[in-house]
Design a protein around this motif. Sequence first.
Motif, PDB file in Angstrom:
ATOM      1  N   PRO A 108       0.805  -1.223   0.000  1.00 14.08           N
ATOM      2  CA  PRO A 108       0.000   0.000   0.000  1.00 14.08           C
ATOM      3  C   PRO A 108       0.836   1.270   0.000  1.00 14.08           C
ATOM      4  O   PRO A 108       0.468   2.260  -0.647  1.00 14.08           O
ATOM      5  CB  PRO A 108      -0.849  -0.120   1.274  1.00 14.08           C
ATOM      6  CG  PRO A 108      -0.183  -1.143   2.098  1.00 14.08           C
ATOM      7  CD  PRO A 108       0.480  -2.076   1.145  1.00 14.08           C
ATOM      8  N   ALA A 109       1.972   1.253   0.712  1.00 14.87           N
ATOM      9  CA  ALA A 109       2.831   2.433   0.712  1.00 14.87           C
ATOM     10  C   ALA A 109       3.481   2.642  -0.651  1.00 14.87           C
ATOM     11  O   ALA A 109       3.645   3.777  -1.106  1.00 14.87           O
ATOM     12  CB  ALA A 109       3.895   2.301   1.795  1.00 14.87           C
ATOM     13  N   THR A 110       3.851   1.563  -1.314  1.00 15.05           N
ATOM     14  CA  THR A 110       4.403   1.678  -2.666  1.00 15.05           C
ATOM     15  C   THR A 110       3.412   2.351  -3.595  1.00 15.05           C
ATOM     16  O   THR A 110       3.770   3.204  -4.425  1.00 15.05           O
ATOM     17  CB  THR A 110       4.766   0.288  -3.214  1.00 15.05           C
ATOM     18  OG1 THR A 110       5.747  -0.318  -2.367  1.00 15.05           O
ATOM     19  CG2 THR A 110       5.310   0.372  -4.631  1.00 15.05           C
ATOM     20  N   LEU A 111       2.134   2.010  -3.449  1.00 12.70           N
ATOM     21  CA  LEU A 111       1.102   2.514  -4.353  1.00 12.70           C
ATOM     22  C   LEU A 111       0.647   3.935  -4.027  1.00 12.70           C
ATOM     23  O   LEU A 111       0.262   4.673  -4.932  1.00 12.70           O
ATOM     24  CB  LEU A 111      -0.109   1.573  -4.323  1.00 12.70           C
ATOM     25  CG  LEU A 111       0.104   0.186  -4.939  1.00 12.70           C
ATOM     26  CD1 LEU A 111      -1.054  -0.738  -4.593  1.00 12.70           C
ATOM     27  CD2 LEU A 111       0.259   0.293  -6.459  1.00 12.70           C
ATOM     28  N   THR A 112       0.681   4.323  -2.747  1.00 13.93           N
ATOM     29  CA  THR A 112       0.003   5.572  -2.377  1.00 13.93           C
ATOM     30  C   THR A 112       0.822   6.544  -1.540  1.00 13.93           C
ATOM     31  O   THR A 112       0.361   7.661  -1.304  1.00 13.93           O
ATOM     32  CB  THR A 112      -1.288   5.258  -1.588  1.00 13.93           C
ATOM     33  OG1 THR A 112      -0.952   4.632  -0.341  1.00 13.93           O
ATOM     34  CG2 THR A 112      -2.200   4.329  -2.384  1.00 13.93           C
TER      35      THR A 112
ATOM     36  N   THR B  15     -12.787 -11.814   5.468  1.00 13.01           N
ATOM     37  CA  THR B  15     -11.337 -11.820   5.631  1.00 13.01           C
ATOM     38  C   THR B  15     -10.743 -10.885   4.582  1.00 13.01           C
ATOM     39  O   THR B  15     -11.424  -9.992   4.078  1.00 13.01           O
ATOM     40  CB  THR B  15     -10.773 -13.254   5.535  1.00 13.01           C
ATOM     41  OG1 THR B  15      -9.362 -13.224   5.816  1.00 13.01           O
ATOM     42  CG2 THR B  15     -11.017 -13.896   4.185  1.00 13.01           C
ATOM     43  N   ILE B  16      -9.465 -11.064   4.266  1.00 14.61           N
ATOM     44  CA  ILE B  16      -8.806 -10.227   3.269  1.00 14.61           C
ATOM     45  C   ILE B  16      -8.360 -11.107   2.102  1.00 14.61           C
ATOM     46  O   ILE B  16      -8.154 -12.312   2.254  1.00 14.61           O
ATOM     47  CB  ILE B  16      -7.591  -9.493   3.877  1.00 14.61           C
ATOM     48  CG1 ILE B  16      -6.598 -10.478   4.510  1.00 14.61           C
ATOM     49  CG2 ILE B  16      -8.051  -8.448   4.898  1.00 14.61           C
ATOM     50  CD1 ILE B  16      -5.336  -9.830   5.047  1.00 14.61           C
ATOM     51  N   ALA B  17      -8.205 -10.477   0.951  1.00 12.14           N
ATOM     52  CA  ALA B  17      -7.865 -11.234  -0.255  1.00 12.14           C
ATOM     53  C   ALA B  17      -6.493 -11.885  -0.142  1.00 12.14           C
ATOM     54  O   ALA B  17      -6.236 -12.911  -0.787  1.00 12.14           O
ATOM     55  CB  ALA B  17      -7.933 -10.334  -1.481  1.00 12.14           C
ATOM     56  N   TYR B  18      -5.580 -11.318   0.662  1.00  9.81           N
ATOM     57  CA  TYR B  18      -4.289 -11.957   0.917  1.00  9.81           C
ATOM     58  C   TYR B  18      -4.495 -13.415   1.338  1.00  9.81           C
ATOM     59  O   TYR B  18      -3.807 -14.326   0.876  1.00  9.81           O
ATOM     60  CB  TYR B  18      -3.567 -11.286   2.083  1.00  9.81           C
ATOM     61  CG  TYR B  18      -3.125  -9.869   1.981  1.00  9.81           C
ATOM     62  CD1 TYR B  18      -1.770  -9.550   2.031  1.00  9.81           C
ATOM     63  CD2 TYR B  18      -4.028  -8.819   1.916  1.00  9.81           C
ATOM     64  CE1 TYR B  18      -1.332  -8.235   2.014  1.00  9.81           C
ATOM     65  CE2 TYR B  18      -3.609  -7.506   1.890  1.00  9.81           C
ATOM     66  CZ  TYR B  18      -2.254  -7.219   1.941  1.00  9.81           C
ATOM     67  OH  TYR B  18      -1.828  -5.916   1.926  1.00  9.81           O
ATOM     68  N   GLU B  19      -5.426 -13.604   2.281  1.00 13.93           N
ATOM     69  CA  GLU B  19      -5.641 -14.949   2.817  1.00 13.93           C
ATOM     70  C   GLU B  19      -6.244 -15.879   1.780  1.00 13.93           C
ATOM     71  O   GLU B  19      -5.905 -17.070   1.728  1.00 13.93           O
ATOM     72  CB  GLU B  19      -6.542 -14.876   4.053  1.00 13.93           C
ATOM     73  CG  GLU B  19      -6.746 -16.226   4.715  1.00 13.93           C
ATOM     74  CD  GLU B  19      -7.624 -16.166   5.950  1.00 13.93           C
ATOM     75  OE1 GLU B  19      -7.881 -17.247   6.516  1.00 13.93           O
ATOM     76  OE2 GLU B  19      -8.057 -15.069   6.348  1.00 13.93           O
TER      77      GLU B  19
ATOM     78  N   SER C 232      -5.951  -3.081  -0.285  1.00 13.48           N
ATOM     79  CA  SER C 232      -7.084  -2.590   0.499  1.00 13.48           C
ATOM     80  C   SER C 232      -8.126  -2.021  -0.439  1.00 13.48           C
ATOM     81  O   SER C 232      -7.825  -1.139  -1.245  1.00 13.48           O
ATOM     82  CB  SER C 232      -6.629  -1.507   1.483  1.00 13.48           C
ATOM     83  OG  SER C 232      -7.746  -0.839   2.034  1.00 13.48           O
ATOM     84  N   PRO C 233      -9.383  -2.474  -0.334  1.00 15.25           N
ATOM     85  CA  PRO C 233     -10.437  -1.891  -1.166  1.00 15.25           C
ATOM     86  C   PRO C 233     -10.593  -0.393  -0.936  1.00 15.25           C
ATOM     87  O   PRO C 233     -11.029   0.336  -1.828  1.00 15.25           O
ATOM     88  CB  PRO C 233     -11.694  -2.657  -0.728  1.00 15.25           C
ATOM     89  CG  PRO C 233     -11.186  -3.948  -0.173  1.00 15.25           C
ATOM     90  CD  PRO C 233      -9.872  -3.603   0.471  1.00 15.25           C
ATOM     91  N   GLU C 234     -10.232   0.090   0.272  1.00 14.95           N
ATOM     92  CA  GLU C 234     -10.333   1.525   0.559  1.00 14.95           C
ATOM     93  C   GLU C 234      -9.354   2.338  -0.290  1.00 14.95           C
ATOM     94  O   GLU C 234      -9.596   3.504  -0.590  1.00 14.95           O
ATOM     95  CB  GLU C 234     -10.069   1.791   2.037  1.00 14.95           C
ATOM     96  CG  GLU C 234     -11.141   1.263   2.965  1.00 14.95           C
ATOM     97  CD  GLU C 234     -10.856   1.582   4.409  1.00 14.95           C
ATOM     98  OE1 GLU C 234     -11.728   1.318   5.246  1.00 14.95           O
ATOM     99  OE2 GLU C 234      -9.760   2.097   4.716  1.00 14.95           O
ATOM    100  N   LEU C 235      -8.245   1.722  -0.644  1.00 18.32           N
ATOM    101  CA  LEU C 235      -7.247   2.420  -1.456  1.00 18.32           C
ATOM    102  C   LEU C 235      -7.606   2.413  -2.936  1.00 18.32           C
ATOM    103  O   LEU C 235      -7.222   3.301  -3.688  1.00 18.32           O
ATOM    104  CB  LEU C 235      -5.870   1.772  -1.272  1.00 18.32           C
ATOM    105  CG  LEU C 235      -5.241   1.846   0.119  1.00 18.32           C
ATOM    106  CD1 LEU C 235      -3.931   1.071   0.139  1.00 18.32           C
ATOM    107  CD2 LEU C 235      -5.000   3.294   0.521  1.00 18.32           C
ATOM    108  N   GLY C 236      -8.322   1.393  -3.374  1.00 15.73           N
ATOM    109  CA  GLY C 236      -8.678   1.256  -4.781  1.00 15.73           C
ATOM    110  C   GLY C 236      -8.656  -0.199  -5.193  1.00 15.73           C
ATOM    111  O   GLY C 236      -8.105  -1.057  -4.497  1.00 15.73           O
TER     112      GLY C 236
END
Length: 382
Positions: A214-218, A362-366, A239-243
Motif C-alpha cells: 500500500p505504501a508503494t502505491l500511495t 477476511t482479506i484477499a491476501y488470505e 485494500s479496497p479503501e485504497l482502490g
Amino acid sequence: MTETPPPLRARAEIDLGALRANVRTLRARVAPHVQLMAVVKADAYGHGAVRCARAALEAGADWLGTATPHEALALRAAGITDARILCWLWTPGDPWAAGIEAGLDMTVSGMWALREVTQAARETGRTARIQLKADTGLGRNGCQPADWPELVGEALKAQKDGLVTVTGLWSHFACADEPGHPSIASQLDVFRSMLDYAEKAGVEPEVRHIANSPATLTLPDTHFDLVRPGIAMYGVSPSPELGTSADFGLRPVMSLIGSVALVKEVPAGHGVSYGHHYVTETETTLGLIPLGYADGIPRHASGRGPVLVGGRIRRAAGRVAMDQFVVDLGGDAVEPGAVAVLFGPGDRGEPTAEDWAQAADTIAYEIVTRIGPRVPRVYVNG
C-alpha cells in the motif's frame, strides 16, 4: 508461450505475463533510483515461489524477499543464485551459517540474533550480510527504539571485526492500507529518527526501506531506497479503501478453476451438505464442486462463496466441506465436467479473490495464500 492446462479436478492458473506486467507497473510508480524487492514469501502468496521469483526478476525486480531463511535457501537451491535475497523471520537455532554461505541478506532485530549470526560468521570464516530492523510502531518483529543504540553499536563493532556488513536499515508499517491513519506519519517520524541515529553512529546502509504494497502505491514519501511490494505484485489490491486492482493498473495473477464433478436433480425440501443449513425451496439441480477447506476454500464462506458455472454466478449452497461443496444450479442444464471458476481477474464475469474475501469476512491476501498443495499450479504466459 502458453502451456495448455491439462484436464484436472481443479487448478490454480498462474498468469506469469500478468505478474511481469504488474512488476513493471509497480516500478513505474517509484523514482528511477528506488529499487524494487519482489516479496515471494509463503510460496509467493500461494502462487509458486520459484516461478514467480524468476518472472519478477525478468521484469526488473532488483531483490527478492522471503519471511523465513528456509524459503530463501529453497530459492537458492532452485538455481536463483545471483539475485539479492532478504529474509527476515529468524528464530534461535536457525541456519545462519547456511544463510551466510548462500549469500543471503539476513535481518537482525535483537541482540540474540546478532550473537548467533556473528558466531556463524566465525565458524564459516565468511562475512555475514545483515540488515537491522527497527520496530517503529508495528509492535511485531524489529528492535525497539530504546534498544536501538545497543544493537547499532554492537553491529558496528562486529562490522569492524569483519564478521558482518550492515547492508540495510528497515521497518514495516502497521496501517499503510488505511488512508490517513495517524500511525503512518508517526512511524515515519520514528523511522527517520532511528535512521539518523544509525547513520550518525557510522552505519552506511545500501538500502533503507519501509514501504510495503500500500505504501508503494500511495505514499511516495515512504519509498526511500527500496520498496517491497507483496500482494500488489500478484495483482490483488492491498485494500479496497485504497482502490481496486484495476484502479492501480494491476491484474490478478491467480485464477482458481474447478471441474463440476456431478450434476443431479433433487426435489424441493432437500437438505444440502452438513447440518442442512441449506434446503432447496423447489425442485432443482445441484452441482458438486470438488474443492473444499482442505484445498483452502474458506469454510466461513459457506452459503456465500461465489462461483461462475454455466455462465451465471452461483453461491455455495450449505456448508463447505473438507473436499467439496455444492452450488444450486436452479434447474439449469450443466454437464459434469463443466468449468467452475471460483475466482480470477473478474473481467470475464467471474468472481475475484476480493469477492471471496468479503464472503468469508477476511482479506484477499488470505484467499490466495491459503490455496493448498493439493491444487496444482498451472503456469501460463511463462
